[in-house]
Design an enzyme around this catalytic site. Structure first.
Site, mmCIF file in Angstrom:
data_model
loop_
_atom_site.group_PDB
_atom_site.id
_atom_site.type_symbol
_atom_site.label_atom_id
_atom_site.label_comp_id
_atom_site.label_asym_id
_atom_site.label_seq_id
_atom_site.Cartn_x
_atom_site.Cartn_y
_atom_site.Cartn_z
ATOM 1 N N SER A 2 5.590 0.674 -25.460
ATOM 2 C CA SER A 2 5.769 1.978 -24.817
ATOM 3 C C SER A 2 6.909 2.001 -23.816
ATOM 4 C CB SER A 2 4.463 2.403 -24.133
ATOM 5 O OG SER A 2 4.171 1.516 -23.084
ATOM 6 N N HIS A 5 4.410 0.968 -16.867
ATOM 7 C CA HIS A 5 5.136 2.221 -17.075
ATOM 8 C C HIS A 5 5.989 2.562 -15.862
ATOM 9 C CE1 HIS A 5 2.479 3.997 -20.531
ATOM 10 N NE2 HIS A 5 3.276 3.029 -20.933
ATOM 11 N N ASP A 16 1.479 9.978 -18.422
ATOM 12 C CA ASP A 16 0.263 9.175 -18.589
ATOM 13 C C ASP A 16 -1.040 9.863 -18.194
ATOM 14 O OD1 ASP A 16 1.935 7.226 -19.394
ATOM 15 O OD2 ASP A 16 1.753 5.977 -17.602
#
Lengths: 175, 171
Positions: free
Chosen positions: B44, B83, B113
């Site tokens: 990701s 992230h 998210d």
């Protein structure tokens, strides 16, 4: 009693040295010495206490779910980590300054004199066992023993020859 | 072989394992992160990080900045997520304590998210959820751990090799 009943690889200096180290207690017991284990016992005690510290931290980690915001866990972690590395430092100092190359410490059953035997090899390609004998902190004698003198062609160690060498080494001082 | 020699060998093995563990814990204390090194498990964050990269975290900054790559763990979901911080808000509580609230997104994900956060929560809390900010990384090296965690035979094999080598060498 490994190294006495089992042949070693004659081309490996490390194996020759280990086998000779292992044979020292037997050879010196024949000369009337009783082995003293205080050095190795100190090392084992420090080492196992350190391991217990690490083990208890592992237990605490599971118990508190590794939660750093729990202050009890956080401060016991600080204490255990610091304690562990302090003990490891102690172990290192013990090995470097007290144990050094000492492979055997024994006490003569007759006159209660304490001898220490330091032994090392120069490197892995020189098959010579360098021995220093110290009696009550006094240098007694040094000798370089080629492994060819104590091992036979089949890789078995000959205790009698080792005993003979140490008999001579230990007698020198009495002159 | 006498008992002391065996105890020494056992101690050597125990020392290898315990030193590794205590280094890990020590690093955790220094970085103030309970998981100071993580391995990237998903794609990701591509192309910044690939699966198998090793990340080194630091958690002593009071606030994280927008654009920082953080690793966070959502309560109830035990897998840490890497992230990037997209937005932040500083909120002052009644007890005058400042909380930093964050919104994150994976570089390679189409959306932010929100759907990953804990139930009914629409932000991350800097102090409670973030494990640390990424300060350095090693590409690909962590693939070994992915192999070990995802393949139980690789795991057993490696453990067996480690145990054997420490028991058999005496140098």
């Amino acid at each position: 009693m490994s190294g006495i009943t089992k042949p070693v690889n004659l081309y490996s200096v490390a194996e020759l040295r280990n086998a000779t180290d292992d044979a020292l207690p037997l050879a010196l017991s024949k000369l009337g010495y009783e082995q003293s284990f205080s050095l190795i016992d100190t090392k084992l005690a420090i080492g196992y206490v350190a391991t217990i510290l690490a083990g208890s931290l592992y237990y605490l980690e599971k118990k508190y779910n590794n939660d750093f915001s729990n202050l009890t866990y956080y401060y016991s972690m600080v204490a255990l980590v610091v304690g562990y590395f302090a003990l490891n430092g102690l172990l290192w100092l013990h090995g470097k300054y007290r144990e050094k190359d000492i492979k055997y410490v024994g006490i003569n059953k007759n006159n209660q004199k304490k001898i220490s035997i330091e032994a090392r090899v120069e490197n892995n390609t020189t098959p010579i066992y360098k021995v220093t004998v110290i009696e009550n902190n006094r240098l007694l004698g040094k000798q370089d023993i080629p492994f060819t003198g104590i091992f036979d062609e089949d890789g078995f160690i000959h205790i009698d020859q080792l005993v003979e060498i140490f008999t001579r080494l230990l007698q020198e001082k009495e002159k | 072989m006498n008992i002391r020699q065996q105890l020494v060998q056992l101690l050597n093995l125990a020392m290898v394992l315990s030193t590794a563990f205590m280094f890990w814990k020590g690093l955790g204390l220094v970085t103030n992160s309970n998981s100071p090194i993580v391995v990237v498990l998903s794609g990701s964050m591509e192309p910044a990080f690939q699966r198998g990269d090793i990340l080194f975290l630091w958690n002593r900054d009071k606030y994280v900045d927008i654009g920082d790559v953080v690793v966070y763990e959502v309560k109830g979901k035990p897998i840490p997520i890497v992230h990037r911080v997209l937005r932040e808000h500083k909120v002052t509580n009644k007890d005058r304590k400042v909380r930093q609230l964050l919104l994150t997104k994976g570089d390679n994900n189409p959306t932010d998210d929100l759907s990953l956060y804990a139930h009914k929560s629409n932000y991350l809390d800097r102090d409670e959820d973030v494990l640390g900010t990424v300060k350095a990384y090693l590409p690909k090296v962590g693939y070994v751990t992915i192999l070990i965690t995802e393949n139980k035979y690789a795991k057993l094999g490696l453990l067996g090799l480690m145990a054997l080598s420490t028991l058999l060498t005496r140098e």
